[in-house]
Design an enzyme around this catalytic site. Structure first.
Site, PDB file in Angstrom:
ATOM      1  CB  VAL A  17      -0.951   0.024   1.221  1.00 36.51           C
ATOM      2  CG1 VAL A  17      -2.010  -1.045   1.071  1.00 36.51           C
ATOM      3  CG2 VAL A  17      -0.185  -0.155   2.515  1.00 36.51           C
ATOM      4  CB  SER A  18       0.661   4.285  -1.908  1.00 37.67           C
ATOM      5  OG  SER A  18      -0.707   4.619  -1.748  1.00 37.67           O
TER       6      SER A  18
END
Length: 225
Positions: A17-18
């Site tokens: 995930v960013s």
């Protein structure tokens, strides 16, 4: 990966995930895992593990703890195929993605990105990978050509360009060669420190950032050609 083997294909999933917020809430991670698990079940693959969760790590760099661990597992031959739900979980950069695909080809493992039609276990998916690799190579050469042309114009105008190279060609070639061989920039820096190789400014300590600067340098581009 031999198609004649009766042993089940060993798949390794990677999720990312960013942002830290997404990691904390679980948003995105569960969906990625579910997609990877469903694909492995559909194909009858043995899903060894799902690794990653490099929360907040940029997809523009390969220096991510989870990804580094996954690639080492694949390089050792402890898994046969790396599966991601989306290609941008690996990298949003074509150049970085091409590095992973080239590494997979050299080390003998496969890569599957469920959203992109990238699947080097199949002829069609392998064609997609080859197109991406060819495009990346073309872009690098085009950038190199434009850079050389721009530098030539400046030289013809009498402009002095940058500082003279102070690193020996052998050191630059070593860094480029080790990076091509799949070593991370931090591992290259540690090796240079162990061998007591001076930095470009004569320092005794190498860092990931200093190795990165060498790889981006004009001297490295000439060696890579």
């Amino acid at each position: 990966m031999a198609t004649t083997s009766t042993a089940p294909v060993r798949a390794l999933g990677y999720v990312r995930v960013s942002t830290d917020e997404q990691h904390a809430s679980g948003a995105g991670l569960s969906a990625q895992r579910a997609a990877i698990q469903a694909e492995a079940a559909r194909r009858g693959w043995d899903l060894v593990e799902v690794v990653g969760e490099d929360a907040g790590a940029s997809s523009a760099t390969l220096e991510r703890t989870g990804l580094t661990s996954a690639l080492e597992v694949l390089d050792r031959g402890d898994a046969d195929v790396l599966v991601v739900a989306k290609l941008d979980r690996l990298s949003r950069s074509v150049a970085q993605g091409a590095l992973i695909m080239d590494r997979a080809k050299r080390k003998g493992w496969q890569l599957v990105a469920l959203d992109f039609g990238l699947d080097t276990t199949t002829p069609a998916g392998e064609m997609v990978a080859n197109v991406i690799l060819s495009t990346s190579q073309y872009e690098r050469r085009l950038i190199g050509q434009r850079t050389r042309e721009a530098l030539a114009v400046k030289r013809s105008q009498g402009v002095r360009l940058g500082r003279p190279q102070v690193l020996p060609d052998a050191v630059v070639a070593r860094i480029v060669g080790e990076h091509r061989g799949g070593r991370s920039m931090s591992a290259i820096a540690r090796g240079l420190d162990m061998d007591r190789v001076p930095t470009a400014r004569g320092g005794a300590r190498w860092y990931q950032s200093s190795v990165s600067k060498v790889l981006r340098s004009q001297a490295a581009s000439h060696i890579a050609e």
